[in-house]
Motif scaffolding. Sequence first.
Motif, mmCIF file in Angstrom:
data_model
loop_
_atom_site.group_PDB
_atom_site.id
_atom_site.type_symbol
_atom_site.label_atom_id
_atom_site.label_comp_id
_atom_site.label_asym_id
_atom_site.label_seq_id
_atom_site.Cartn_x
_atom_site.Cartn_y
_atom_site.Cartn_z
ATOM 1 N N ALA A 212 10.931 -14.548 55.542
ATOM 2 C CA ALA A 212 9.886 -13.542 55.750
ATOM 3 C C ALA A 212 8.735 -14.067 56.585
ATOM 4 O O ALA A 212 7.888 -13.312 57.017
ATOM 5 N N GLY A 215 7.321 -12.433 60.875
ATOM 6 C CA GLY A 215 8.377 -11.478 61.186
ATOM 7 C C GLY A 215 9.598 -11.800 60.344
ATOM 8 O O GLY A 215 9.505 -12.462 59.321
ATOM 9 N N MET A 216 10.739 -11.358 60.796
ATOM 10 C CA MET A 216 11.957 -11.580 60.030
ATOM 11 C C MET A 216 12.898 -12.434 60.858
ATOM 12 O O MET A 216 13.219 -12.086 61.987
ATOM 13 N N PHE A 218 16.694 -14.054 60.623
ATOM 14 C CA PHE A 218 17.889 -13.998 59.789
ATOM 15 C C PHE A 218 18.663 -15.299 59.867
ATOM 16 O O PHE A 218 19.509 -15.492 60.724
#
Lengths: 397, 397
Positions: A212, A215-216, A218
Motif C-alpha cells: 500500500a 500508491g499500489m 503489486f
Amino acid sequence: MRIEAPRYTERFGAVRINEVQKVLELDSGRARGLSPDEDIAVRKIEEETLKDFEQKLAIAIPIKNEKLKLFEGVISGVPHECLTIVVSNSDTEKVDRFRMEKDTLKQYCHFTRRRALIIHQKDPVVARALEAGGYTDLLDEDGLVRNGKAEGMLLAMMISMMVKKEYIGFIDADNFFPGSVWEYVRCYAAGFSMAQSPYAMVRVLWRYKPKASAGMYFKKWGRVSEVTNKCMNSLISVKTGFDTDIIKTGNAGEHAMSLKLAEILPYASGYAVEPQELVSIFEGFGGVLPFAHQAGAKHGVEVFQIETRNPHLHEERGVGHLQGMLVPGLGSLFHSKLCDSDTKQMVINELVNQKAIRKEEEPAMPRAYRPPTSLNLKKFSTVMKEHMASYYAINGQ
Amino acid sequence: MRIEAPRYTERFGAVRINEVQKVLELDSGRARGLSPDEDIAVRKIEEETLKDFEQKLAIAIPIKNEKLKLFEGVISGVPHECLTIVVSNSDTEKVDRFRMEKDTLKQYCHFTRRRALIIHQKDPVVARALEAGGYTDLLDEDGLVRNGKAEGMLLAMMISMMVKKEYIGFIDADNFFPGSVWEYVRCYAAGFSMAQSPYAMVRVLWRYKPKASAGMYFKKWGRVSEVTNKCMNSLISVKTGFDTDIIKTGNAGEHAMSLKLAEILPYASGYAVEPQELVSIFEGFGGVLPFAHQAGAKHGVEVFQIETRNPHLHEERGVGHLQGMLVPGLGSLFHSKLCDSDTKQMVINELVNQKAIRKEEEPAMPRAYRPPTSLNLKKFSTVMKEHMASYYAINGQ
C-alpha cells in the motif's frame, strides 16, 4: 471453478509435487460437459463437487487479538458447508478479547445458521484432554497449551480428527477481503477433488500481494518466500540430481491437508510450521530416508500449488515480522536429515545477507512436535466431549 | 448467498426504495429449507436461483485505457453464466490498446469457454446503426458515438436489448479484486430475485473503501457520496413531508437494472449518469409529475441497495476526479423539475463549500439522452447483425 490442469509434476520418491496451477474462473457456472479436448489444458470443477469436499473440510482460523471487523469478514468468506474452527489465543484478562470474538462468532452463526466452534488455546479442559491422550508435547510449564500459531493449528487438527472431518484448511484471521478467503477455500476443495492419493496437501500461492505504500504496487514475491523457496528447491535438486524450481509455496500460510496426511506428519513450532510440513513430507516420503508410513508411501503424497485470482491484502507487520519468519523456516530446512552441505551453506549465506544471524552462527532448530497420531484420540475425546457443546457457536451443534 | 431481509421500504409515489440490505454470507452452501421463522430477518438465495438470473444478465464493462491486468482480473470475477459486454473507448492509434483488450478477452474466453463481446465506442458500424435506428443523440459532430462512460453504458444497454437479455449490470474495469466483482454480480442477481416488480434496480453500497495512504484506513463514506445522498434525500423529504435518509447509493457506479426499466429512463452524460437514474425514476414514477410509463407505474419501480461484504479497492483518481464527479451529479438534481428551492440552495451551498462553483453560480445542466425505447431496435439490429460475429470473443458466438 476453472483451473489450469497441472502441466508438470516433479517426483521425489513417493512425493508428487505439482507445478503451480492458476485459477482461471472463480465461478464457472452450471454443470455442463466439457467440449472435446477442453480438459487437455483446463479442469472445470463443478459447484456440487466443491460442496462435497467443503462438507468434509474443517477450516481452522488461528487468532490472536485481531481486529474484530477483520475476523468477522474472514468468517463470512468461508463457504457455508465447512465447519469453522476458531482457535484463539487472545487476551482474556483486562479486556476480554476472547469473549468479544466468541460473541462475534455467535452472532454471525445465529444469522447464518452455520456450524462453527471456538476454543481458547489456554482452556484448561484442552490441556487436560491432551494429557489424558498422552500428548503433552504441546503443554508448557504451567500445564497449558503453549503460545503460538503452530500449536493452535495442531489443536485444530486434533479437534477435526475428533469430529471426523476428512480435510483441514488454515486461514489467517487478518485478511481484508472475504472474497479472497472464499477463493482460498475453493482452492482447497478443488485441489482435493483433483488428488489421486488420500494423502494430499494444497498450498495457495497469492497472485499478488499489494503493497500500500505510495500508491499500489503489486508484488509477486515477498523476500522471505523467495529465499525459502530457493533453499527448498536446492534441497530437492541435490537429491534428484536435476535442478528444479518446482516449490513456489514454501511459506504458504494458506494451505490445507487431508487429515490422513496431517495425522502422520511431525510439525515444528512458530513460523517454521509451514516450511516444516514440506520438509516432513520430503523426509518421510522422499525415498532417501526410510518411509515414515507404509500406506502413505504406497499411495504417494500429492502436493498441489494453486495460484489465486485475488491478490492478498492483509495487515502489515513490518520488517521485524519478516525476519522473524525467515529464520525459523530456514532453520527447519537446515536441521533436516536430508539437508546436504551445499544447501546448508546457502541457508547460512542467505541469513547472513539478511543480517538475521552472524557469520559462523547457525539458525536455531525449531521445537518439534510428534505427529498427531501419537495422541490417543479416544482418551482425548472423552475429556473434550463433556465440554464440546459449550465450544459450539450455536449451542450444542 | 444470505442477505438481510429489507427492514424498511420508503414509498415515493410508485417508487419503492428499500433500505440498505447487508450481504451476510457470500456462499450459503447447498439448497436447504430455512428453519421456521428464519426468513423474518434473513433471505437465503440459492445457487440455482442466482444462476437463473445470471443467465439473463448482461454485464457491461466500460473501459478506457485501463491496465490490462486489472481488466483481465475484472472479467475473471464475472460469473460464467453472464454475458460480458465490454465497451471500450481506448486508444486505437499509436499504441492500439483496444487491440490488446480484444486479445486479452479472446484469450480468456478461449480458455474458459465464455460468452463475451467487445466493441469500440468509435466503431463506425455502431454509429451507422444508431443513425438507422433514429437515435442520433449519442453521436457527435464527427458522426461517431460521443466520448464518455455514460455513452458506453447506453450502447451496452442497446446491445443487451438486441441480444434479448432481461437485465443489465455495470462493473468498472479498474477493480483490484476479482472476488469483489463476483460479489457485485451476485448482489445484482440476488436483488432481482427479490424484486416483485419487473421494473427493478439494484445499487451496490461498498462496505468500506480502503484508503491506502499511511497504512489502511477503512472509509465508509466518500465525501462525494455523502453530499449527493444528502441532497437527494432532501429532494424526497420535501415532497413526502417526512425527513428521510433512505438513499445511500446516489453515486453507485456498481448498479444494475432490469432492461424493462433501463429502456424507459432518460439518462445524463458523464458522471451525472448514476445520480440521474434515480432522479429519472423519481420524476417518472414519484407521482408528483405525470407518470412516464403506464405499466411501470402500475407495477411500481423497486430500488434495492445492497451492502457488500468485500471492501472496494480500485485505482486512485485523486481530488480532481472527485470534484469532477460531484458537480454533474448535483447538477442533475438541481435541474430536475422536482427540485424545490430548499434543495437547490443546499446543492449550491455544498458546491460553494467544496469550491466547485463560485457563489451566484449554478451547476451546469448535464447533457440529456432520451430513453433507449426511442431507438428503433429493429433498424439498429439490422445494421449491427452483419457485424455481430466479429464482436464476439469466440468467433460468432
